[in-house]
Design a protein around this motif. Structure first.
Motif, PDB file in Angstrom:
ATOM      1  N   ARG A 121      16.295 -15.180  19.224  1.00 32.92           N
ATOM      2  CA  ARG A 121      17.382 -16.127  18.926  1.00 32.92           C
ATOM      3  C   ARG A 121      16.947 -17.570  19.178  1.00 32.92           C
ATOM      4  O   ARG A 121      17.297 -18.458  18.399  1.00 32.92           O
ATOM      5  N   ALA A 122      16.176 -17.810  20.218  1.00 29.30           N
ATOM      6  CA  ALA A 122      15.669 -19.162  20.479  1.00 29.30           C
ATOM      7  C   ALA A 122      14.807 -19.624  19.304  1.00 29.30           C
ATOM      8  O   ALA A 122      14.898 -20.780  18.880  1.00 29.30           O
ATOM      9  N   GLY A 123      13.993 -18.740  18.774  1.00 25.59           N
ATOM     10  CA  GLY A 123      13.166 -19.079  17.619  1.00 25.59           C
ATOM     11  C   GLY A 123      13.986 -19.355  16.372  1.00 25.59           C
ATOM     12  O   GLY A 123      13.669 -20.260  15.590  1.00 25.59           O
ATOM     13  N   MET A 124      15.045 -18.592  16.177  1.00 22.47           N
ATOM     14  CA  MET A 124      15.895 -18.788  15.004  1.00 22.47           C
ATOM     15  C   MET A 124      16.616 -20.131  15.071  1.00 22.47           C
ATOM     16  O   MET A 124      16.690 -20.862  14.072  1.00 22.47           O
ATOM     17  N   VAL A 125      17.135 -20.467  16.242  1.00 21.80           N
ATOM     18  CA  VAL A 125      17.828 -21.748  16.393  1.00 21.80           C
ATOM     19  C   VAL A 125      16.832 -22.897  16.224  1.00 21.80           C
ATOM     20  O   VAL A 125      17.141 -23.904  15.578  1.00 21.80           O
ATOM     21  N   LEU A 126      15.669 -22.741  16.771  1.00 23.85           N
ATOM     22  CA  LEU A 126      14.615 -23.740  16.633  1.00 23.85           C
ATOM     23  C   LEU A 126      14.338 -24.035  15.155  1.00 23.85           C
ATOM     24  O   LEU A 126      14.144 -25.194  14.770  1.00 23.85           O
ATOM     25  N   ALA A 127      14.336 -23.019  14.341  1.00 27.63           N
ATOM     26  CA  ALA A 127      14.034 -23.182  12.915  1.00 27.63           C
ATOM     27  C   ALA A 127      15.094 -24.011  12.188  1.00 27.63           C
ATOM     28  O   ALA A 127      14.779 -24.689  11.212  1.00 27.63           O
ATOM     29  N   VAL A 128      16.341 -23.972  12.644  1.00 22.60           N
ATOM     30  CA  VAL A 128      17.412 -24.701  11.951  1.00 22.60           C
ATOM     31  C   VAL A 128      17.848 -25.972  12.665  1.00 22.60           C
ATOM     32  O   VAL A 128      18.521 -26.812  12.070  1.00 22.60           O
ATOM     33  N   ASP A 129      17.490 -26.126  13.930  1.00 18.98           N
ATOM     34  CA  ASP A 129      17.886 -27.323  14.681  1.00 18.98           C
ATOM     35  C   ASP A 129      16.694 -27.840  15.485  1.00 18.98           C
ATOM     36  O   ASP A 129      16.477 -27.424  16.624  1.00 18.98           O
ATOM     37  N   PRO A 130      15.928 -28.742  14.922  1.00 20.90           N
ATOM     38  CA  PRO A 130      14.722 -29.251  15.583  1.00 20.90           C
ATOM     39  C   PRO A 130      14.994 -29.936  16.926  1.00 20.90           C
ATOM     40  O   PRO A 130      14.092 -30.048  17.748  1.00 20.90           O
ATOM     41  N   ARG A 131      16.235 -30.341  17.165  1.00 24.10           N
ATOM     42  CA  ARG A 131      16.562 -30.978  18.448  1.00 24.10           C
ATOM     43  C   ARG A 131      16.342 -30.009  19.616  1.00 24.10           C
ATOM     44  O   ARG A 131      16.125 -30.431  20.744  1.00 24.10           O
ATOM     45  N   THR A 132      16.407 -28.724  19.334  1.00 24.04           N
ATOM     46  CA  THR A 132      16.265 -27.725  20.398  1.00 24.04           C
ATOM     47  C   THR A 132      14.805 -27.399  20.711  1.00 24.04           C
ATOM     48  O   THR A 132      14.534 -26.616  21.628  1.00 24.04           O
ATOM     49  N   ALA A 133      13.884 -27.993  19.980  1.00 22.05           N
ATOM     50  CA  ALA A 133      12.463 -27.607  20.066  1.00 22.05           C
ATOM     51  C   ALA A 133      11.902 -27.536  21.481  1.00 22.05           C
ATOM     52  O   ALA A 133      11.334 -26.500  21.856  1.00 22.05           O
ATOM     53  N   PRO A 134      12.024 -28.570  22.298  1.00 21.11           N
ATOM     54  CA  PRO A 134      11.402 -28.461  23.629  1.00 21.11           C
ATOM     55  C   PRO A 134      11.979 -27.312  24.465  1.00 21.11           C
ATOM     56  O   PRO A 134      11.239 -26.575  25.120  1.00 21.11           O
TER      57      PRO A 134
END
Length: 158
Positions: A121-134
């Protein structure tokens, strides 16, 4: 048998420690990044699944000391016992140990699935919201570390 119970319990405790540490990290990130509140709340909810699974099986997994006591009772009372009720007495002790072992086996697998779900799920959110990257990358790094060197019973059996 006791070594195996202790080994699996150790893996369960690894997952629990991972969850506790990740919750601290996520709490820090909530304060630092209030704009990511929804993402962080989801990650927190997924992390809490580990402890929820443990709580669900707590009474069945007992403790390694409980299994050690059953093992010692077997050795002390039944190893050389030849009474007509030997089989029933043996079954009572071994059945209690099987309950612990079986529930630990299931629990360690449930913990692993919870961590894998969190990682995915962290990877999926990362793919759609770059703000969550770190934060997402740190979650994925931590999940990868705890998923290494699984016990054989952590793998799905289906």
């Amino acid at each position: 048998m006791l070594l195996f119970v202790r080994h699996i319990r150790g893996r369960i405790e690894d997952y629990r420690a991972f969850g506790r540490k990740l919750l601290v990290y996520l709490d820090e990130q909530k304060k630092a990044h209030p704009e990511l509140a929804d993402f962080l709340a989801e990650m927190e909810s997924l992390t809490r699944v580990i402890e929820q699974r443990v709580e669900k099986r707590k009474s069945q997994i007992q403790s390694p000391e409980y299994v050690a006591a059953l093992t010692e009772k077997f050795r002390r009372e039944l190893l050389d016992y030849e009474g007509s009720d030997a089989l029933e007495k043996c079954k009572a002790i071994t059945s209690a140990i099987v309950v612990v072992g079986g529930n630990q086996d299931e629990l360690v697998g449930e913990c692993r699935v919870a961590v894998k779900n969190l990682r995915q799920r962290a990877g999926m959110v990362l793919a759609v919201d770059p703000r969550t990257a770190p934060i997402a990358n740190e979650i994925r790094r931590r999940t990868q570390a705890v998923l290494r060197n699984p016990a054989s019973y952590e793998a799905p059996r289906h």
